[in-house]
Scaffold this motif. Structure first.
Motif, mmCIF file in Angstrom:
data_model
loop_
_atom_site.group_PDB
_atom_site.id
_atom_site.type_symbol
_atom_site.label_atom_id
_atom_site.label_comp_id
_atom_site.label_asym_id
_atom_site.label_seq_id
_atom_site.Cartn_x
_atom_site.Cartn_y
_atom_site.Cartn_z
ATOM 1 N N TYR A 176 1.204 8.986 -8.382
ATOM 2 C CA TYR A 176 2.268 8.284 -7.660
ATOM 3 C C TYR A 176 2.018 6.786 -7.676
ATOM 4 N N ASP A 177 0.769 6.390 -7.422
ATOM 5 C CA ASP A 177 0.417 4.971 -7.424
ATOM 6 C C ASP A 177 0.680 4.342 -8.799
ATOM 7 N N GLY B 85 7.305 10.488 -1.923
ATOM 8 C CA GLY B 85 6.529 11.626 -2.402
ATOM 9 C C GLY B 85 6.434 12.704 -1.333
ATOM 10 N N HIS B 86 6.014 13.895 -1.737
ATOM 11 C CA HIS B 86 5.921 15.016 -0.790
ATOM 12 C C HIS B 86 4.724 15.895 -1.154
ATOM 13 N N ILE C 266 5.134 11.769 2.115
ATOM 14 C CA ILE C 266 5.139 12.647 3.279
ATOM 15 C C ILE C 266 4.084 13.738 3.079
ATOM 16 N N VAL C 267 3.225 13.913 4.068
ATOM 17 C CA VAL C 267 2.262 15.017 4.075
ATOM 18 C C VAL C 267 2.800 16.034 5.071
ATOM 19 N N PRO D 85 0.826 -1.213 0.000
ATOM 20 C CA PRO D 85 0.000 0.000 0.000
ATOM 21 C C PRO D 85 0.855 1.256 0.000
ATOM 22 N N ILE D 86 0.237 2.381 -0.258
ATOM 23 C CA ILE D 86 0.888 3.683 -0.076
ATOM 24 C C ILE D 86 0.708 4.102 1.385
ATOM 25 N N ILE D 87 1.803 4.491 2.005
ATOM 26 C CA ILE D 87 1.770 4.977 3.380
ATOM 27 C C ILE D 87 1.922 6.487 3.372
ATOM 28 N N LEU D 88 0.998 7.179 4.026
ATOM 29 C CA LEU D 88 1.075 8.631 4.180
ATOM 30 C C LEU D 88 1.677 8.939 5.548
ATOM 31 N N LEU D 89 2.714 9.780 5.561
ATOM 32 C CA LEU D 89 3.387 10.144 6.806
ATOM 33 C C LEU D 89 3.151 11.626 7.095
#
Length: 266
Positions: free
Chosen positions: A258-259, A139-140, A112-113, A25-29
């Protein structure tokens, strides 16, 4: 094993995290900051907005949100009470080590958020180092900055409306966290210097005879009594809803791109 219906990584057990990682999965930080935003907005604003945006994006795009890093770098606001700032080196190291730990747990796709301007340099440097060392493409997303870019047509004069503690963040906070906004305490912003400078922003001043600004590395408290710039009187929850629609819309499109470009990366 069936995973529980949560988008928050921190709510999973270690065995569930292992299973989730196998699904790539995509992880958002979310990364925020604790700094002043004027007399009417809470000092943890950057952090709670980063987490709110990440949560909404995860629900709408099938991502997962890592536990947030609530502290960031806010060097320009050291003169204000409540400024709980990490050094750039510490923020860079912590961000890199969180990315590294996510990779060690099996995750290869991290966005990264980040919601604070002072964080940009350290956070991006950490992501670039992770690309070199770990082979992951980080990503950012920067919600506050995106709001400035996407909301200009909403205001008669963005140059006077925009500012720290003013637009569009005041309106966005009224839409997301109305119970944490004390608009009645808002005080008109303004910049002035007792030492002869004509300040124009956090670290810039007018230079007579030139349109280009000069850089002056003062603390913002030296040129702003309230901590605000821009027009604090324009705060409106309906304007904040436009912020949410546009910022979340762009961020969702970014996540989809991004995905598409990272799916199946080893």
């Amino acid at each position: 094993m069936t995973l529980p219906s949560t988008h928050r990584l921190g709510e999973l057990s270690w065995t569930q995290v292992k299973e989730l990682a196998e699904r790539d999965p995509i992880i958002l930080l979310p990364i925020g900051a604790v700094e002043q935003h004027g007399p009417h907005l809470p000092i943890h604003e950057d952090s709670i907005v980063a987490e709110w945006v990440a949560d909404k994006l995860a629900k709408e795009n099938g991502c997962y949100v890592a536990p947030a890093l609530h502290y960031g770098h806010s060097g320009v606001f050291r003169g204000f009470n409540g400024n709980l700032s990490l050094s750039p080196a510490t923020l860079r190291a912590v961000t890199y080590e969180i990315i590294e730990a996510l990779v060690q747990s099996g995750f290869r796709r991290v966005i990264i958020v980040n919601n604070n301007g002072g964080n940009v340099g350290p956070v991006i440097d950490a992501g670039l180092q992770a690309r070199h060392d770990l082979g992951v493409l980080v990503g950012h997303l920067y919600p506050w900055q995106l709001g400035y870019a996407l909301m200009r047509d909403v205001y008669d004069d963005p140059a006077t409306a925009y500012g720290h503690g003013a637009e569009p963040e005041h309106s966005a906070m009224l839409a997301m966290f109305p119970d944490q906004v004390q608009s009645e305490l808002a005080v008109a912003g303004g910049l002035e210097s007792s030492s002869g400078w004509t300040p124009t922003s956090y670290t810039e001043a007018a230079i007579p005879g030139h349109d280009v600004r000069g850089t002056v590395l003062w603390d913002f408290s030296e040129v702003s009594a309230t901590g605000c710039t821009g027009d604090v009187s324009l705060g409106n929850a309906k304007t904040g809803e436009i912020w949410i629609e546009r910022v979340i819309g762009f961020c969702s499109a970014y996540i989809q791109e991004y995905d598409r470009n990272t799916r199946g990366d080893s």
